[in-house]
Design a protein around this motif. Structure first.
Motif, PDB file in Angstrom:
ATOM      1  N   THR A 155      40.537  77.651  24.188  1.00 21.64           N
ATOM      2  CA  THR A 155      40.846  78.931  24.839  1.00 21.64           C
ATOM      3  C   THR A 155      41.143  80.002  23.796  1.00 21.64           C
ATOM      4  O   THR A 155      40.708  81.153  23.930  1.00 21.64           O
ATOM      5  CB  THR A 155      42.054  78.766  25.789  1.00 21.64           C
ATOM      6  OG1 THR A 155      41.723  77.809  26.790  1.00 21.64           O
ATOM      7  CG2 THR A 155      42.398  80.087  26.461  1.00 21.64           C
ATOM      8  N   ARG A 156      41.883  79.625  22.764  1.00 21.15           N
ATOM      9  CA  ARG A 156      42.185  80.578  21.675  1.00 21.15           C
ATOM     10  C   ARG A 156      40.911  80.980  20.940  1.00 21.15           C
ATOM     11  O   ARG A 156      40.717  82.165  20.623  1.00 21.15           O
ATOM     12  CB  ARG A 156      43.186  79.940  20.703  1.00 21.15           C
ATOM     13  CG  ARG A 156      43.546  80.809  19.495  1.00 21.15           C
ATOM     14  CD  ARG A 156      44.272  82.058  19.920  1.00 21.15           C
ATOM     15  NE  ARG A 156      44.559  82.912  18.761  1.00 21.15           N
ATOM     16  CZ  ARG A 156      45.061  84.137  18.836  1.00 21.15           C
ATOM     17  NH1 ARG A 156      45.336  84.661  20.039  1.00 21.15           N
ATOM     18  NH2 ARG A 156      45.297  84.845  17.761  1.00 21.15           N
ATOM     19  N   HIS A 203      39.121  83.402  23.026  1.00 24.72           N
ATOM     20  CA  HIS A 203      39.813  84.694  23.052  1.00 24.72           C
ATOM     21  C   HIS A 203      39.497  85.514  21.799  1.00 24.72           C
ATOM     22  O   HIS A 203      39.169  86.707  21.910  1.00 24.72           O
ATOM     23  CB  HIS A 203      41.319  84.470  23.157  1.00 24.72           C
ATOM     24  CG  HIS A 203      42.122  85.745  23.093  1.00 24.72           C
ATOM     25  ND1 HIS A 203      42.166  86.640  24.139  1.00 24.72           N
ATOM     26  CD2 HIS A 203      42.889  86.271  22.097  1.00 24.72           C
ATOM     27  CE1 HIS A 203      42.931  87.673  23.803  1.00 24.72           C
ATOM     28  NE2 HIS A 203      43.375  87.471  22.567  1.00 24.72           N
ATOM     29  N   VAL A 204      39.587  84.902  20.640  1.00 25.98           N
ATOM     30  CA  VAL A 204      39.342  85.672  19.407  1.00 25.98           C
ATOM     31  C   VAL A 204      37.866  85.999  19.238  1.00 25.98           C
ATOM     32  O   VAL A 204      37.505  86.875  18.447  1.00 25.98           O
ATOM     33  CB  VAL A 204      39.874  84.922  18.160  1.00 25.98           C
ATOM     34  CG1 VAL A 204      41.378  84.755  18.243  1.00 25.98           C
ATOM     35  CG2 VAL A 204      39.189  83.577  17.984  1.00 25.98           C
ATOM     36  N   GLN A 223      43.895  74.333  24.795  1.00 30.82           N
ATOM     37  CA  GLN A 223      44.576  75.468  24.181  1.00 30.82           C
ATOM     38  C   GLN A 223      43.802  75.996  22.975  1.00 30.82           C
ATOM     39  O   GLN A 223      43.657  77.212  22.805  1.00 30.82           O
ATOM     40  CB  GLN A 223      45.989  75.051  23.743  1.00 30.82           C
ATOM     41  CG  GLN A 223      46.994  74.958  24.888  1.00 30.82           C
ATOM     42  CD  GLN A 223      48.384  74.669  24.376  1.00 30.82           C
ATOM     43  OE1 GLN A 223      48.661  73.574  23.897  1.00 30.82           O
ATOM     44  NE2 GLN A 223      49.277  75.647  24.485  1.00 30.82           N
ATOM     45  N   VAL A 224      43.312  75.088  22.150  1.00 27.55           N
ATOM     46  CA  VAL A 224      42.567  75.504  20.956  1.00 27.55           C
ATOM     47  C   VAL A 224      41.270  76.196  21.348  1.00 27.55           C
ATOM     48  O   VAL A 224      40.932  77.264  20.827  1.00 27.55           O
ATOM     49  CB  VAL A 224      42.280  74.283  20.054  1.00 27.55           C
ATOM     50  CG1 VAL A 224      41.291  74.649  18.942  1.00 27.55           C
ATOM     51  CG2 VAL A 224      43.580  73.770  19.443  1.00 27.55           C
ATOM     52  N   ARG A 282      52.245  77.178  20.829  1.00 26.11           N
ATOM     53  CA  ARG A 282      51.293  78.298  20.840  1.00 26.11           C
ATOM     54  C   ARG A 282      51.131  78.900  19.437  1.00 26.11           C
ATOM     55  O   ARG A 282      50.023  79.285  19.039  1.00 26.11           O
ATOM     56  CB  ARG A 282      51.761  79.373  21.838  1.00 26.11           C
ATOM     57  CG  ARG A 282      51.599  78.970  23.301  1.00 26.11           C
ATOM     58  CD  ARG A 282      51.779  80.149  24.234  1.00 26.11           C
ATOM     59  NE  ARG A 282      53.135  80.674  24.213  1.00 26.11           N
ATOM     60  CZ  ARG A 282      54.112  80.239  25.005  1.00 26.11           C
ATOM     61  NH1 ARG A 282      53.892  79.255  25.866  1.00 26.11           N
ATOM     62  NH2 ARG A 282      55.317  80.780  24.941  1.00 26.11           N
ATOM     63  N   LYS A 283      52.222  78.969  18.699  1.00 26.74           N
ATOM     64  CA  LYS A 283      52.139  79.467  17.313  1.00 26.74           C
ATOM     65  C   LYS A 283      51.251  78.543  16.475  1.00 26.74           C
ATOM     66  O   LYS A 283      50.442  79.000  15.676  1.00 26.74           O
ATOM     67  CB  LYS A 283      53.535  79.546  16.699  1.00 26.74           C
ATOM     68  CG  LYS A 283      54.416  80.644  17.265  1.00 26.74           C
ATOM     69  CD  LYS A 283      55.803  80.608  16.615  1.00 26.74           C
ATOM     70  CE  LYS A 283      56.741  81.628  17.244  1.00 26.74           C
ATOM     71  NZ  LYS A 283      58.115  81.528  16.666  1.00 26.74           N
ATOM     72  N   VAL A 316      48.817  76.655  17.542  1.00 28.87           N
ATOM     73  CA  VAL A 316      47.422  76.826  17.961  1.00 28.87           C
ATOM     74  C   VAL A 316      46.821  78.074  17.314  1.00 28.87           C
ATOM     75  O   VAL A 316      45.692  78.045  16.819  1.00 28.87           O
ATOM     76  CB  VAL A 316      47.321  76.894  19.502  1.00 28.87           C
ATOM     77  CG1 VAL A 316      45.932  77.363  19.935  1.00 28.87           C
ATOM     78  CG2 VAL A 316      47.636  75.538  20.118  1.00 28.87           C
ATOM     79  N   ARG A 317      47.587  79.181  17.286  1.00 30.18           N
ATOM     80  CA  ARG A 317      47.073  80.415  16.680  1.00 30.18           C
ATOM     81  C   ARG A 317      46.793  80.219  15.190  1.00 30.18           C
ATOM     82  O   ARG A 317      45.736  80.614  14.684  1.00 30.18           O
ATOM     83  CB  ARG A 317      48.067  81.558  16.885  1.00 30.18           C
ATOM     84  CG  ARG A 317      48.116  82.074  18.316  1.00 30.18           C
ATOM     85  CD  ARG A 317      48.819  83.417  18.408  1.00 30.18           C
ATOM     86  NE  ARG A 317      50.243  83.314  18.107  1.00 30.18           N
ATOM     87  CZ  ARG A 317      51.173  83.084  19.018  1.00 30.18           C
ATOM     88  NH1 ARG A 317      50.831  82.916  20.292  1.00 30.18           N
ATOM     89  NH2 ARG A 317      52.448  83.028  18.685  1.00 30.18           N
ATOM     90  N   VAL A 328      43.693  77.847  14.680  1.00 34.34           N
ATOM     91  CA  VAL A 328      42.398  78.502  14.894  1.00 34.34           C
ATOM     92  C   VAL A 328      42.090  79.474  13.762  1.00 34.34           C
ATOM     93  O   VAL A 328      40.948  79.564  13.303  1.00 34.34           O
ATOM     94  CB  VAL A 328      42.376  79.214  16.267  1.00 34.34           C
ATOM     95  CG1 VAL A 328      41.114  80.068  16.410  1.00 34.34           C
ATOM     96  CG2 VAL A 328      42.447  78.195  17.397  1.00 34.34           C
ATOM     97  N   ASP A 329      43.087  80.186  13.279  1.00 37.32           N
ATOM     98  CA  ASP A 329      42.875  81.093  12.146  1.00 37.32           C
ATOM     99  C   ASP A 329      42.308  80.340  10.952  1.00 37.32           C
ATOM    100  O   ASP A 329      41.392  80.831  10.264  1.00 37.32           O
ATOM    101  CB  ASP A 329      44.185  81.776  11.747  1.00 37.32           C
ATOM    102  CG  ASP A 329      44.644  82.818  12.758  1.00 37.32           C
ATOM    103  OD1 ASP A 329      43.817  83.209  13.605  1.00 37.32           O
ATOM    104  OD2 ASP A 329      45.818  83.218  12.716  1.00 37.32           O
TER     105      ASP A 329
END
Length: 520
Positions: free
Chosen positions: A203-204, A207-208, A200-201, A143-144, A146-147, A150-151
């Motif tokens: 979805t992130r 979300h953002v 996962q990507v 998860r880290k 993926v965050r 995406v950033d």
């Protein structure tokens, strides 16, 4: 020449013997992965075509496209998805003039994704160590990643599209398959092999961008493009996961008349010997040689009663499993038994350690060593996905007959009737379209699950909405049918996505993969 015609020509010129049906499936599959113009074909990879074509056919196409000069991207191009929609619906003349400047330069918009560099040097030491040791990162570390991923992607595109995310994710999985590919411990590749990381990507990203107007507009465009379900999409659902949905030629030395004689021979055998005639050695050969006619009759969607009268041995265990094997090239009963033996107790242990809801806990509280492992797994899956157990499993008294169950009322969709104790049934029956078509049997319950699953494929039946997740999990995780695109869910029920793996199934499979790696 329209985009659709150009893409058709690009395929048919290299593979002139390709059937119209296969060509159509290939075009729909290319559309699903983001191909919108002829220029996009240069980005297609062999694994993108494997569901529709043989390996040599794939290589012929890729070799032909590799040397194609990339066309200029200065004028608006129509979306292939819109072209497909136009050609299968009335009023296509008026809609065919519609163009979208937002898809004008698809390949240019994805250029940054093709060259995107993942900042591995700033990733956590845990992720670096997992990659170095060819292990899967823990769920928290993933998860880290993926965050952070995406950033960094947002430095190029605030709201990356699914196609852009897919390119980035594909490159990651290709670079580090041992750490990120969707592969079970027995080597089974799930779908595309990258669906869980892509989910996962994406979805992130959503979300953002939850307050981003552009994101809402993109969803509206997708929703409107999926509002019309054509007959061709229904047929694609019928063929989903099949290798011989409708043979194109008669078996050698056979024609309509000879196959009809063999069909009548089997009907006579059943009328004199009943279903015990399935044990005769010549029946296997008769069923195999008449498969062409069986598929033609099934694909004409006759009433169930008519099909039972014409092909009685399609409704015995041996006939069901043989037909499924010819249809999918999978020995179903053997495959499910091997999967339960290799994965069954691990699935139970996963839910024991990570119960997802109170319904799962309730199933586990009733399970004891010696109970039916297959039945427990089936109930756990339905509880996890919050699907009605009654949509697949109907509990009945041990003394109930087929006539009793039909009088009480049975569902239209296939269902297993389990008789006796709920976790240790003594007998089972199979019903389809409110009629008992198989049983009662006292054989192992695993045969009942295999017969139930085979029925959806053999008879071109869509997964019912209130059991769709469980059935897709069985299909992908136990049977090993893993198309990258398409679905066995009824077209009208696919209100969010027209292609690809169910996200709930994808998430559970990812968690099980993580669990498998952690307990090995």
């Amino acid at each position: 020449m329209s985009n659709l015609e150009e893409i058709k020509l690009a395929i048919s010129s290299s593979l002139p013997g390709l059937s119209d049906e296969t060509l159509k499936k290939c075009i729909h599959g290319l559309s699903a992965i983001g191909v919108e113009t002829k220029d996009d074909l240069q980005y297609v990879k062999e694994e993108d075509l494997m569901e529709f074509l043989r390996p040599i056919q794939c290589r012929k196409l890729l070799n032909a496209w590799k040397n194609e000069e990339q066309s200029s991207c200065t004028s608006p191009q129509r979306s292939l998805r819109h072209v497909l929609s136009d050609t299968s619906s009335p009023g296509s003349e008026s809609s065919s003039s519609t163009t979208s400047s937002s898809t004008a330069c698809f390949s240019a918009s994805c250029a940054w994704a093709e060259t995107f560099k993942v900042p591995w040097e700033v990733m956590s030491s845990e992720i670096k160590l997992a990659i170095a040791n060819k292990k899967r990162p823990s769920p928290a570390d993933r998860r880290k990643l993926v965050r952070m991923l995406v950033d960094n992607m947002q430095k190029h595109e605030v709201n990356p599209s699914k196609a852009q995310c897919q390119i980035v994710v594909q490159n990651i999985v290709k670079q580090y398959p041992d750490s990120f590919a969707d592969v079970l411990s027995d080597g089974t590749k799930i779908g595309s092999g990258y669906a869980s990381l892509l989910l996962q990507v994406k979805t992130r990203v959503e979300h953002v961008n939850r307050n981003n107007t552009l994101a809402r507009q993109r969803k509206e465009r997708l929703r409107s493009s999926c509002s019309t379900i054509s007959q061709s999409s229904r047929r694609l659902a019928d063929q989903y996961g099949c290798v011989s949905w409708q043979p194109e030629e008669f078996p050698a030395g056979e024609n309509d008349d000879t196959l009809e004689e063999k069909r009548k021979q089997m009907v006579l055998l059943q009328s004199t010997e009943g279903m015990s005639g399935a044990d005769r050695g010549e029946l296997h050969k008769l069923m195999e040689v008449t498969y062409y006619r069986q598929r033609r009759d099934i694909n004409a969607t006759p009433p169930l009663s008519e099909l039972k009268n014409s092909w009685p041995y399609l409704f015995c265990l041996k006939g069901i499993f043989l037909h499924f094997q010819l249809l999918t090239d999978i020995s179903l009963l053997q495959k499910i038994m091997e999967s339960i033996q290799g994965k069954g107790k691990r699935i139970i242990r996963f839910f024991q350690e990570k119960p997802s809801n109170k319904e799962v806990c309730a199933v586990l509280s009733k399970y004891q060593e010696g109970n039916s492992l297959v039945l427990c797994i089936l109930k756990l899956l339905m509880a996890h996905f919050k699907e009605r157990t009654e949509s697949l499993l109907i509990e009945a008294d041990a003394a109930a007959t087929a006539a009793d169950m039909e009088r009480e009322g049975l569902p239209d969709s296939p269902a297993l009737i389990i008789q006796g104790e709920s976790m240790t049934p003594s007998k089972w029956m199979l019903s389809v379209e409110r009629e008992v078509v198989l049983g009662p049997f006292s054989e192992a319950f695993v045969e009942g699950l295999a017969a139930l699953f085979a029925t959806y494929y053999n008879l071109n039946l869509a997964y019912q909405d209130d059991a769709a997740c469980t059935l897709e999990f069985i299909q992908r995780g136990l049977v090993g049918i893993n198309p990258e695109t398409g679905s066995k869910v009824a077209a009208g029920k696919r209100d969010k996505k027209m292609h690809g793996m169910n996200p709930h199934v994808c998430t559970l499979l990812r968690k099980l993969m993580d669990f498998e790696w952690l307990v090995i």
